[in-house]
Design a protein around this motif. Structure first.
Motif, PDB file in Angstrom:
ATOM      1  N   CYS A   1      30.806 -44.174 -16.282  1.00 46.28           N
ATOM      2  CA  CYS A   1      30.354 -43.919 -14.911  1.00 46.28           C
ATOM      3  C   CYS A   1      29.370 -42.756 -14.888  1.00 46.28           C
ATOM      4  CB  CYS A   1      31.542 -43.609 -13.996  1.00 46.28           C
ATOM      5  SG  CYS A   1      31.044 -43.564 -12.259  1.00 46.28           S
TER       6      CYS A   1
ATOM      7  N   ASN B   1      28.659 -41.128 -12.075  1.00 47.36           N
ATOM      8  CA  ASN B   1      28.933 -40.298 -10.901  1.00 47.36           C
ATOM      9  C   ASN B   1      29.823 -39.110 -11.241  1.00 47.36           C
ATOM     10  OD1 ASN B   1      27.500 -41.648  -8.743  1.00 47.36           O
ATOM     11  ND2 ASN B   1      28.892 -43.370  -9.128  1.00 47.36           N
TER      12      ASN B   1
ATOM     13  N   CYS C   1      32.505 -37.808  -9.207  1.00 48.98           N
ATOM     14  CA  CYS C   1      33.615 -37.658  -8.245  1.00 48.98           C
ATOM     15  C   CYS C   1      34.647 -36.680  -8.823  1.00 48.98           C
ATOM     16  CB  CYS C   1      34.260 -39.007  -7.970  1.00 48.98           C
ATOM     17  SG  CYS C   1      33.065 -40.289  -7.586  1.00 48.98           S
TER      18      CYS C   1
ATOM     19  N   TYR D   1      37.633 -36.020  -8.204  1.00 48.36           N
ATOM     20  CA  TYR D   1      39.040 -36.430  -8.277  1.00 48.36           C
ATOM     21  C   TYR D   1      39.291 -37.498  -9.333  1.00 48.36           C
ATOM     22  CZ  TYR D   1      36.472 -39.633  -5.335  1.00 48.36           C
ATOM     23  OH  TYR D   1      35.512 -40.470  -4.861  1.00 48.36           O
ATOM     24  N   CYS D   2      38.261 -37.925 -10.066  1.00 53.68           N
ATOM     25  CA  CYS D   2      38.423 -39.112 -10.909  1.00 53.68           C
ATOM     26  C   CYS D   2      38.221 -38.797 -12.390  1.00 53.68           C
ATOM     27  CB  CYS D   2      37.425 -40.187 -10.470  1.00 53.68           C
ATOM     28  SG  CYS D   2      37.462 -41.647 -11.532  1.00 53.68           S
TER      29      CYS D   2
ATOM     30  N   PHE E   1      37.290 -40.727 -14.616  1.00 53.85           N
ATOM     31  CA  PHE E   1      36.167 -41.463 -15.216  1.00 53.85           C
ATOM     32  C   PHE E   1      34.825 -40.756 -14.972  1.00 53.85           C
ATOM     33  CE2 PHE E   1      38.172 -46.010 -14.844  1.00 53.85           C
ATOM     34  CZ  PHE E   1      39.145 -45.637 -15.754  1.00 53.85           C
ATOM     35  N   ASN E   2      34.811 -39.642 -14.246  1.00 55.20           N
ATOM     36  CA  ASN E   2      33.504 -39.052 -13.896  1.00 55.20           C
ATOM     37  C   ASN E   2      32.767 -38.612 -15.152  1.00 55.20           C
ATOM     38  OD1 ASN E   2      33.523 -36.102 -14.350  1.00 55.20           O
ATOM     39  ND2 ASN E   2      35.161 -36.089 -12.818  1.00 55.20           N
TER      40      ASN E   2
ATOM     41  N   GLY F   1      33.320 -48.517 -12.999  1.00 57.60           N
ATOM     42  CA  GLY F   1      32.562 -47.341 -12.601  1.00 57.60           C
ATOM     43  C   GLY F   1      31.102 -47.746 -12.421  1.00 57.60           C
TER      44      GLY F   1
ATOM     45  N   LYS G   1      26.464 -42.154  -6.014  1.00 57.43           N
ATOM     46  CA  LYS G   1      27.526 -42.179  -5.008  1.00 57.43           C
ATOM     47  C   LYS G   1      27.484 -40.961  -4.088  1.00 57.43           C
ATOM     48  CE  LYS G   1      32.555 -42.838  -4.698  1.00 57.43           C
ATOM     49  NZ  LYS G   1      33.780 -43.079  -5.484  1.00 57.43           N
TER      50      LYS G   1
ATOM     51  N   GLN H   1      42.438 -44.939 -15.357  1.00 59.10           N
ATOM     52  CA  GLN H   1      41.821 -44.157 -14.283  1.00 59.10           C
ATOM     53  C   GLN H   1      42.846 -43.234 -13.630  1.00 59.10           C
ATOM     54  OE1 GLN H   1      40.351 -46.130 -10.765  1.00 59.10           O
ATOM     55  NE2 GLN H   1      38.649 -44.715 -10.589  1.00 59.10           N
TER      56      GLN H   1
END
Ligand code: SF4
Length: 375
Positions: A89, A91, A93, A95-96, A98-99, A135, A204, A342
């Motif tokens: 991914c 992005n 984010c 909270y994630c 996978f960022n 993602g 995003k 995730q």
């Protein structure tokens, strides 16, 4: 008066401060009035049922919600499974796990052939509704990937939906032509300040593009459109109010599409952060019940982020669609993966066990509730 041309017109009428003032000013009498008037959307009544004053009326509120859920959905509970195809991914984010800044995450992306094997595993388990999740990874999973994958697996499923990055209307049309019939697009937070803080960079980070995506998907002919806010990053009462307005607007303007609301509560994630604004079980009961009381026809989704007992309780009150046996790693169903998940799955029971528990409660587990009218 003509309906607003865009949801952003409604958002502009309801800045967060006005929403907060309305919610916090509701009284016990407002709550009683809202309970009596349940069954259609009304902003003041929604604010009353989301308010601190309604915490003293949680039982009657849940009973009203259960009544509308039975009236509109009977005892049917539809099942679906997520299929994660990539955890790359671009992005950021916060909270994630996978960022793109999470350099410890073991990444993985399935080829179309590998994703077909995963989908076949899910079809063999009995799933008929599948949600493709990725993602924002245009290198491995561009829109054409989902068109090709949907074409390869559409004979296995009665519904193929996607939870991916925001597309153009034309790209959504290509997905529809390929066999995808639904889009889930969580706004994460309707509060622009919170949104900016949580999404520092990447495509995003464009709030308006994301909120427009739901309408682009509906315009392109998606049968199912799913909304949601990530619970734990902002005041849940405020997010619930905006979710209600958004679902009501989409439902009225795009009446050919079925609207759903999901309730993802932040879970510990590899590389992610703990929730800044925790949401308790009682808060979530109030949120879902308040929205059900105002939106009786909207499907309500609860994933395996939640524990079995809580999911079963919410099936009695508001939930009409649940996932089961979910793996949040690309390749997780066929077992050929080293990739990171995730988030932690709280309900780890396989489909058969969840379906049996739902049956034992007197509900009907539904794997498929409609057939394609054309192919
Ligand atoms: S939430 Fe989605 S878009 Fe954001 S970092 Fe995670 S996978 Fe990427």
């Amino acid at each position: 008066m003509p309906p607003p041309a865009h949801f952003k017109e409604i958002l502009n009428q309801w800045p967060p401060q006005r929403v907060q003032e309305l919610i916090l000013s509701r009284t016990r009498i407002d709550v009683e009035r809202a309970l009596t008037a349940a069954g259609s959307m009304n902003a003041e009544n929604l604010a009353a049922l989301l308010s601190p004053a309604a915490e003293q009326a949680l039982e009657p509120l849940a009973a009203v919600s259960a009544g509308w859920t039975r009236q509109r959905f009977g005892h049917a509970v539809q099942f679906f499974a997520p299929l994660y195809v990539s955890n790359f991914c671009c992005n950021g984010c916060r909270y994630c796990g996978f960022n793109s800044a999470t350099d410890k995450t073991v990444r993985g992306a399935l080829t179309v052939d590998e994703a077909v094997i995963e989908a076949e595993c899910l079809a063999r388990q009995g799933f008929s509704h599948i949600l493709l999740v990725a993602g924002e990874d245009l290198r491995n999973t561009p829109p054409a990937y989902f068109v090709e994958l949907a074409g390869r697996i559409r004979h296995l499923f009665s519904s193929i939906q996607v939870e991916i990055y925001a597309l153009t209307t034309e790209e959504y049309r290509q997905l529809v032509a390929g066999g995808v019939d639904g889009v889930t697009m969580f706004q994460e937070s309707y509060n622009r300040d919170v949104y900016r803080e949580m999404h520092a960079y990447g495509p995003k980070s464009d709030y308006d593009n994301r909120i427009d995506a739901v309408e682009r998907a509906a315009t392109a002919g998606m049968t199912f459109v799913g909304l949601g806010a990530l619970l734990g990053i902002n005041d849940w009462r405020e997010e619930g109010f905006y979710l209600g307005l958004h679902a009501d607007y989409i439902q009225k303007k795009y009446w050919r599409s079925c609207v759903s609301i999901s309730y993802p509560r932040m879970r510990p994630a590899f590389g992610g952060e703990p929730p800044p604004v925790p949401v308790s079980d009682a808060n979530l009961v109030q949120l879902m019940s308040a929205l059900r009381a105002n939106l009786p026809d909207v499907a309500m989704v609860l994933s395996t982020r939640e524990l079995p007992g809580f999911r079963e309780k919410m099936v009695r009150i508001a939930v009409t669609k649940i996932s089961a046996g979910a793996k949040t790693t690309p390749g997780g169903y066929s077992g050929a993966t080293d990739a990171e998940a995730q988030f932690e799955v709280a309900d780890q029971r396989p489909l058969a066990e969840v379906a049996q528990a739902i049956s034992a409660m007197g509900f009907d587990p539904v794997m498929k509730d409609w057939d394609r009218s054309y192919d």
